[in-house]
Write an enzyme that holds these catalytic residues in place. Structure first.
Site, PDB file in Angstrom:
ATOM      1  N   ILE A  74     -15.433  -7.030  -7.682  1.00  0.00           N
ATOM      2  CA  ILE A  74     -16.067  -6.868  -8.993  1.00  0.00           C
ATOM      3  C   ILE A  74     -17.492  -6.331  -8.916  1.00  0.00           C
ATOM      4  O   ILE A  74     -18.008  -5.837  -9.918  1.00  0.00           O
ATOM      5  CB  ILE A  74     -16.038  -8.192  -9.796  1.00  0.00           C
ATOM      6  N   GLU A  77       0.819  -1.210   0.000  1.00  0.00           N
ATOM      7  CA  GLU A  77       0.000   0.000   0.000  1.00  0.00           C
ATOM      8  C   GLU A  77       0.851   1.256   0.000  1.00  0.00           C
ATOM      9  O   GLU A  77       0.479   2.277  -0.577  1.00  0.00           O
ATOM     10  CB  GLU A  77      -0.961  -0.007   1.188  1.00  0.00           C
ATOM     11  N   GLU A 129      -0.777  -1.341 -10.489  1.00  0.00           N
ATOM     12  CA  GLU A 129      -0.194  -2.155  -9.427  1.00  0.00           C
ATOM     13  C   GLU A 129       1.327  -2.232  -9.501  1.00  0.00           C
ATOM     14  O   GLU A 129       1.957  -2.830  -8.627  1.00  0.00           O
ATOM     15  CB  GLU A 129      -0.773  -3.570  -9.485  1.00  0.00           C
TER      16      GLU A 129
END
Length: 809
Positions: free
Chosen positions: A728, A590, A619
């Site tokens: 999702i 993070e 990412e």
């Protein structure tokens, strides 16, 4: 980020791409097919391609989990791109409403849920007036860049600030009053932003500006502006700017409903997670359970009793050894049960409760109807925008070229990973038969149940490496881990992080505040909040980074501020937070996201930090940071026993590195299952037929995908994992779950640049770190991710480093 071009989540996949027309469209991603060719031809060993998709954190939102299995380890909300604050600037008038005190950072101690509605209404009224004036100006004058996007940023500011705070608190300090106010105002927000994103004068002005911007300029300033305009046009196209009449009205209804469904889905998961508890008072059930787990559960019981006690009533202190112990479904508690509770009945009860959250078993918190409605509405939206299905719409703004390409790569990986996974299961079963006693005999148990796998995986790991997770905890005290991580960041990126607790208001006493300073200039360039511990009573699960303040010249903000949120093990008694190694990796992960937000040099708000970065590239910095958890110098910067100060034994560190690839086959297959279930639901599933019973149900799809990717561990008939798959259905990963893996190739290859110069070569490490900062961290969305990577590495990424890191080259 709340902006014209992304409403509920940033960047919401259906607000980032125009029509999927061959040979046209903005920011075409079809040149990425070379990646797949490279992955096909790369040399592999037993797991080869499996590792390309294995160790990625699942949505640090919500259901998924460290870099292992999304429902069985500490989750990452991996970036929860919820509707958090846009870039901010101070309004001219400050009222007594704390949401509207926008001069500095949020006034968390003063903010009350009752203040949200008047703040939203005030900001909406002002934004509407300002936008009407802007539209008139854009329609009557020849415009330049500075007349358009900077002005849009300014007029959105106040509402973005208000709604950003509300969204943040909804995740970390959830309560009935705030939830009610949030849900009441969400339709107003969506309606207002829809009217902006569908503005023909604004769209025409942006098209005119686009034609004036040089396409071949090497200037970063020019690149930022062009990318911002392109992304804005794409967002408006997907926001329905070309729609008219009833079609436009219906499109906006869908958008409104999806926002509401997303919020209720998340709330239902949170409510069902905190609604479960199991109190154990039989000490024999705690046989071989680590002290840290017993202390966690005993403390939970003591806190529960205190919450029920009347004022002045005495409550027994927690008793780690004698109990009682209160088990819950928040991740630290759940993982401890699955990993260490010898009693199969308790494991079964907790496991089934976990996979049935927010399903038909919870009545008014049932997410099943919501899932069907979400899928139906998204398909309808895709149809209206000219896409075959919602998956194509989602991929239109990502690096992956097509649904077929994602499926092809997934199947390639499964071909390598599945045999390895089945071999691993045989090994687990053999150990259970040997060590587990009669209840695990072939006569009593045909095969291991889902609630057995994590338990026996831990036992197998312990037998292989002669080390338990509990052995390492004393060396990973949170204060020391933070100090060591900050030392690393200073070493490679030349920025210093110092504690600034007390300099700003926080929402919980455990929250900390830090400032980031550039060492060379001495300038304060960024800040961040850190909310490290699990609070199941009002904080949703997972771990995420989100922006509090974004860098933007339009609204005069040059100090970016981030929220870093984890759900780690809290302190117990007089002990500090003693972290698992997975929690250490989560913190590094993070922080990597936070560094991209905070160290950006882009000053166009729509492309500063993580804004404007394609979903399957975002990412890269986070996964890159995880690699340093296996670097000896980095680890020994913090791995000291919390009581004695003694460094971690070298043998223990070597075993940590060896464990990196343990269980890789099953990890990979589980991730493939989630990714392809997601893609199948959004590409090929008929939600209307499924809901009516005329076709497969959503759970039939899950089972069919499991038959292909995890046939050795089929879902139980009562498995309702999809009902808590917030990635999702309540996050931004619709038809995008695969993207965790896509970015992992880049992150491993990026770390290899440091390995190639020698991790002990300080001068060279600083040079490579400076280049990483100046490209990956500084450029944000102002330059296309493929170009950003080439500027750092001098070439496209290859999977070689990933295979090597996992011992598979």
């Amino acid at each position: 980020k709340l902006s014209v071009f992304g409403f509920f989540h940033r960047p919401s996949s259906f607000t980032q791409r125009g029509h999927n027309q061959k040979g046209s469209g903005i920011g075409s991603n079809n040149d990425n097919t070379d990646w797949i060719k490279k992955m096909k031809t790369a040399r592999t060993s037993v797991l080869g391609f499996a590792m390309l998709l294995s160790s990625v954190r699942a949505f640090r939102s919500w259901a998924a989990a460290s870099k292992r299995a999304p429902t069985t380890t500490m989750t990452h909300n991996r970036l929860v791109r919820t509707a958090l604050a846009s870039t901010t600037a101070a309004p001219e008038t400050v009222t007594d409403n704390p949401f509207l005190e926008q001069e500095g950072l949020p006034k968390f101690q003063k903010i009350q849920p009752k203040d949200l509605t008047p703040a939203v209404e005030t900001s909406l009224e002002q934004m509407k007036s300002d936008f009407e004036s802007l539209e008139a100006k854009l329609s009557s004058e020849e415009v330049k860049y500075d007349d358009v996007l900077p002005e849009v940023e300014k007029l959105q500011f106040s509402l973005g600030y208000v709604w950003g705070i509300a969204g943040h608190l909804n995740g970390v300090k959830n309560g009935d009053e705030l939830r009610e106010a949030y849900e009441k105002n969400q339709p107003k927000i969506v309606q207002a932003m829809s009217s902006v994103s569908q503005s023909k004068p604004l769209y025409d002005a942006l098209k005119a500006v686009e034609s004036t911007l040089p396409s071949d300029s090497e200037s970063f300033e020019s690149s930022q502006k062009r990318r911002a305009v392109e992304l804005s046009l794409r967002g408006m196209t997907l926001g329905g700017v070309a729609l008219e009449g009833q079609e436009k009205e219906r499109f906006n209804e869908i958008r409104m409903k999806l926002a509401s469904l997303s919020t209720s889905f998340s709330n239902n998961v949170l409510d069902c997670t905190k609604g479960f508890s199991l109190t154990v008072d039989d000490a024999s059930k705690m046989e071989d359970v680590p002290e840290s787990a017993k202390a966690l559960w005993a403390n939970a019981h003591a806190m529960y009793l205190k919450s029920l006690a009347k004022e002045g009533e005495e409550v027994p202190e927690m008793n780690t050894e004698a109990g009682p112990w209160r088990i819950t479904l928040d991740m630290p508690s759940y993982i401890a049960v699955m990993s260490h509770m010898k009693d199969r009945e308790i494991r079964e009860k907790v496991y089934k409760s976990f996979i049935q959250r927010a399903s038909e078993s919870t009545e008014d918190k049932n997410n099943i109807p919501s899932i069907y409605e979400i899928l139906t509405l998204k398909q309808e939206m895709a149809d209206m925008l000219g896409f075959k299905n919602y998956a194509e719409l989602s991929l239109a703004s990502k690096m992956a070229p097509s649904v077929e390409a994602v499926g092809e790569l997934t199947d390639l990986i499964a071909e390598k990973a599945l045999p390895a996974a089945e071999k691993e299961l045989v090994e687990l079963t053999a150990l259970a038969r040997e060590k587990g006693g009669e209840e695990y005999s072939a006569e009593k148990l045909e095969k291991l149940a889902p609630w057995d796998l994590t338990f026996w995986s831990e036992r197998l790991k312990e037998s292989k490496f002669d080390m338990t997770e509990e052995d390492t905890r004393p060396y990973f005290a949170l204060p020391a881990v933070l100090d060591g991580m900050f030392q690393l960041i200073k070493r490679i990126f030349n920025v210093e992080i110092v504690a600034a607790d007390g300099e700003t208001e926080v929402w919980n006493e455990d929250v900390r505040f830090f400032k980031v300073t550039d060492v060379s200039s001495g300038k304060h360039i960024a800040s961040f909040y850190l909310d490290p511990y699990s609070r199941p009573e009002n904080k949703r699960g997972g771990a995420w980074m989100a922006d509090c303040v974004g860098r933007s010249s339009a609204v005069n903000r040059d100090v970016a501020v981030a929220y870093l949120t984890c759900n780690g093990s809290p302190p117990v008694g007089d002990k500090p937070s003693l972290m698992t190694f997975r929690e250490v990796e989560t913190l590094f992960h993070e922080t990597g996201h936070g560094l991209q937000h905070m160290l950006t040099e882009a000053d166009v708000g729509d492309v500063a930090g993580i804004n404007g970065v394609e979903w399957d590239a975002v990412e890269l910095p986070s996964q890159f940071m995880e690699n340093w958890c296996y670097d000896e110098e980095t680890v020994y910067g913090f791995a000291k026993h919390w009581e004695t100060g003694e460094p971690m034994p070298k043998e223990m560190f070597n075993k940590l590195k060896e464990q990196r690839t343990f269980g890789a086959g099953m990890m990979a297959c589980r991730q493939l299952l989630f990714g392809q279930t997601d893609m199948e639901l959004h590409a090929n599933f008929d939600a209307k037929a499924g809901q009516s019973g005329e076709g497969d149900s959503i759970f039939d799809v899950h089972k069919r995908m499991a038959q292909k990717y995890t046939p050795y561990n089929m879902p139980l008939p009562e498995d309702r994992f999809l009902c808590s798959f917030s990635h999702i259905f309540a996050g931004g990963y619709s038809a995008g779950y695969y993207s965790y893996k896509w970015a992992e190739v880049m992150s491993a290859d990026a770390f290899a640049a440091f390995e190639e110069v020698g991790l002990d070569n300080e001068e060279k490490i600083k040079e490579v770190g400076k280049k990483f900062r100046e490209t990956v961290l500084a450029l944000g969305g102002g330059v296309a991710p493929t170009e950003v990577y080439k500027r750092f590495r001098g070439r496209d990424p290859t999977p070689d480093a990933l295979l090597r890191h996992n011992g598979l080259a």
